[in-house]
Design a protein around this motif. Structure first.
Motif, PDB file in Angstrom:
ATOM      1  N   GLU A 226      -3.376  -4.832 -18.322  1.00 57.01           N
ATOM      2  CA  GLU A 226      -4.550  -5.638 -18.007  1.00 57.01           C
ATOM      3  C   GLU A 226      -4.254  -7.131 -18.077  1.00 57.01           C
ATOM      4  O   GLU A 226      -4.994  -7.946 -17.526  1.00 57.01           O
ATOM      5  CB  GLU A 226      -5.703  -5.262 -18.927  1.00 57.01           C
ATOM      6  CG  GLU A 226      -6.245  -3.856 -18.657  1.00 57.01           C
ATOM      7  CD  GLU A 226      -6.475  -3.599 -17.170  1.00 57.01           C
ATOM      8  OE1 GLU A 226      -7.427  -4.168 -16.615  1.00 57.01           O
ATOM      9  OE2 GLU A 226      -5.694  -2.838 -16.562  1.00 57.01           O
ATOM     10  N   ALA A 227      -3.157  -7.499 -18.724  1.00 55.41           N
ATOM     11  CA  ALA A 227      -2.758  -8.902 -18.769  1.00 55.41           C
ATOM     12  C   ALA A 227      -1.940  -9.302 -17.539  1.00 55.41           C
ATOM     13  O   ALA A 227      -1.626 -10.479 -17.371  1.00 55.41           O
ATOM     14  CB  ALA A 227      -1.966  -9.184 -20.034  1.00 55.41           C
ATOM     15  N   GLY A 228      -1.601  -8.327 -16.711  1.00 57.58           N
ATOM     16  CA  GLY A 228      -0.823  -8.615 -15.518  1.00 57.58           C
ATOM     17  C   GLY A 228       0.479  -7.838 -15.481  1.00 57.58           C
ATOM     18  O   GLY A 228       0.685  -6.892 -16.241  1.00 57.58           O
ATOM     19  N   ILE A 229       1.363  -8.246 -14.594  1.00 55.00           N
ATOM     20  CA  ILE A 229       2.637  -7.561 -14.405  1.00 55.00           C
ATOM     21  C   ILE A 229       3.571  -7.857 -15.580  1.00 55.00           C
ATOM     22  O   ILE A 229       3.674  -9.001 -16.043  1.00 55.00           O
ATOM     23  CB  ILE A 229       3.299  -8.010 -13.089  1.00 55.00           C
ATOM     24  CG1 ILE A 229       2.456  -7.572 -11.893  1.00 55.00           C
ATOM     25  CG2 ILE A 229       4.710  -7.452 -12.961  1.00 55.00           C
ATOM     26  CD1 ILE A 229       2.909  -8.172 -10.579  1.00 55.00           C
TER      27      ILE A 229
ATOM     28  N   TYR B  19      -3.588  -1.824  -6.443  1.00 59.32           N
ATOM     29  CA  TYR B  19      -4.326  -2.245  -7.633  1.00 59.32           C
ATOM     30  C   TYR B  19      -4.050  -3.693  -8.028  1.00 59.32           C
ATOM     31  O   TYR B  19      -4.616  -4.178  -9.006  1.00 59.32           O
ATOM     32  CB  TYR B  19      -3.960  -1.334  -8.812  1.00 59.32           C
ATOM     33  CG  TYR B  19      -4.349   0.103  -8.584  1.00 59.32           C
ATOM     34  CD1 TYR B  19      -5.625   0.561  -8.920  1.00 59.32           C
ATOM     35  CD2 TYR B  19      -3.453   1.003  -8.010  1.00 59.32           C
ATOM     36  CE1 TYR B  19      -5.984   1.873  -8.696  1.00 59.32           C
ATOM     37  CE2 TYR B  19      -3.806   2.316  -7.780  1.00 59.32           C
ATOM     38  CZ  TYR B  19      -5.072   2.753  -8.128  1.00 59.32           C
ATOM     39  OH  TYR B  19      -5.426   4.060  -7.901  1.00 59.32           O
ATOM     40  N   LEU B  20      -3.192  -4.373  -7.268  1.00 62.90           N
ATOM     41  CA  LEU B  20      -2.763  -5.712  -7.652  1.00 62.90           C
ATOM     42  C   LEU B  20      -3.431  -6.783  -6.790  1.00 62.90           C
ATOM     43  O   LEU B  20      -3.754  -6.551  -5.627  1.00 62.90           O
ATOM     44  CB  LEU B  20      -1.244  -5.826  -7.535  1.00 62.90           C
ATOM     45  CG  LEU B  20      -0.427  -4.792  -8.321  1.00 62.90           C
ATOM     46  CD1 LEU B  20       1.060  -5.049  -8.131  1.00 62.90           C
ATOM     47  CD2 LEU B  20      -0.798  -4.796  -9.795  1.00 62.90           C
TER      48      LEU B  20
ATOM     49  N   ALA C 284       5.387 -10.460  -7.618  1.00 61.65           N
ATOM     50  CA  ALA C 284       6.254  -9.281  -7.692  1.00 61.65           C
ATOM     51  C   ALA C 284       7.280  -9.280  -6.567  1.00 61.65           C
ATOM     52  O   ALA C 284       8.446  -8.912  -6.769  1.00 61.65           O
ATOM     53  CB  ALA C 284       5.416  -8.014  -7.641  1.00 61.65           C
ATOM     54  N   ALA C 285       6.878  -9.689  -5.378  1.00 68.34           N
ATOM     55  CA  ALA C 285       7.810  -9.745  -4.248  1.00 68.34           C
ATOM     56  C   ALA C 285       8.940 -10.720  -4.542  1.00 68.34           C
ATOM     57  O   ALA C 285      10.119 -10.435  -4.274  1.00 68.34           O
ATOM     58  CB  ALA C 285       7.071 -10.148  -2.976  1.00 68.34           C
TER      59      ALA C 285
END
Length: 294
Positions: free
Chosen positions: A15-18, A49-50, A58-59
């Motif tokens: 929930e805090a991110g990747i 979901y992102l 992420a990319a």
């Protein structure tokens, strides 16, 4: 780009991110193993979901961590305008290709799906892979639609669902005959991959390849010269394929990555949740029996 083993890693997310460090580690392992390409932000990568910002980040991490290994980035979204923005982000990040599924809430028509790919393909500077995944999109491509889309500029590959071994030669031949020359044909559905490769598919788009690259490379390479060996290596992993069928490949891969100590928990974005304790024990037992280590 579209040959051999394309490995699809998780994008560990809370929930805090990747979990950027964990994601970088997963991608780096694949590059070190020598996979032919890496599929970032596929279904296993949790793209749906992102946020756009998370996907862009992420990319960039994937491309950086992959080094010389080409990276394909998923750009699927509900609205065409969002897909176009994600395609721009992926290309700016240095992606070697993009992967597009016809994501929908309202059921899409064939003409709407063709229009989506037409709009996106026209503005690309890298190849596009058509993502045929009715299990998540609830849209089924006909061979005629595949052929129409594959004739668009910049379409480089078609990714189809897994095919049972006895049906693979007929299915692969029929679809290849429908596609324009030069468009690669790839298979997913890990338990069916050996049969698809043996039947002439160009590439295996693999969920478990994102976690077990050496084992999947062995299957992929065997298929080039020893079909029976490829099937034998795949059958050795039957207990894992059964877990995929029982619990879903995403949740099993998540639990397996935790078991191997590669990522922490939680690593799936809510509302997704990891496997319960009993199922986790099954995953651990299978990996111990397969003698898999990180």
């Amino acid at each position: 780009m579209f040959t051999g083993l394309s490995a699809f890693p998780l994008t560990p997310t809370g929930e805090a991110g990747i979990d950027e460090q964990g994601f970088r580690k997963l991608v780096g392992r694949l590059a070190a193993a020598g996979v032919d390409s890496i599929g970032a932000l596929g279904s296993t990568g949790g793209y749906a979901y992102l946020t756009r910002e998370e996907r862009s980040r992420a990319a960039r991490i994937a491309v950086d961590a992959a080094g010389d290994v080409p990276v394909m980035v998923g750009i699927g979204a509900l609205r065409t305008s969002d897909v176009l923005a994600l395609a721009e982000d992926a290309q700016n990040a240095g992606a070697s290709a993009v992967l597009l599924a016809p994501v929908s809430y309202q059921q899409l028509t064939d003409d709407e799906v063709f229009g989506l790919y037409e709009d996106v393909a026209a503005g690309l500077s890298v190849p596009l892979c058509v993502y045929d995944n009715p299990g998540t999109t609830h849209f089924r491509f006909s061979d005629e639609l595949h052929a129409r889309i594959a004739s668009l500029p910049n379409v480089g590959a078609v990714k189809i669902p897994g095919i049972p071994e006895d049906q693979a030669p007929t299915r692969i031949a029929a679809l290849r005959n429908a596609l324009p020359e030069g468009v690669a044909l790839g298979v997913s559905g890990d338990q069916f991959a050996a049969g698809g490769l043996n039947a002439g598919a160009d590439v295996w788009f693999s969920v478990i390849g994102g976690l077990l690259p050496e084992e999947c490379l062995a299957i992929t390479r065997a298929a080039r010269h020893d079909a029976a060996r490829a099937v034998e290596l795949s059958q050795r992993m039957t207990p894992l394929w059964k877990l995929f069928e029982r619990y879903g490949s995403l949740r099993v891969t998540s639990a397996a990555a935790e078991h191997l100590g590669l990522i922490g928990s939680p690593n799936l974005p809510r509302p997704l949740r990891g496997l319960p304790a009993e199922a986790r024990r099954e995953v651990a037992d299978v990996f111990e029996a397969l003698e898999v280590r990180a």
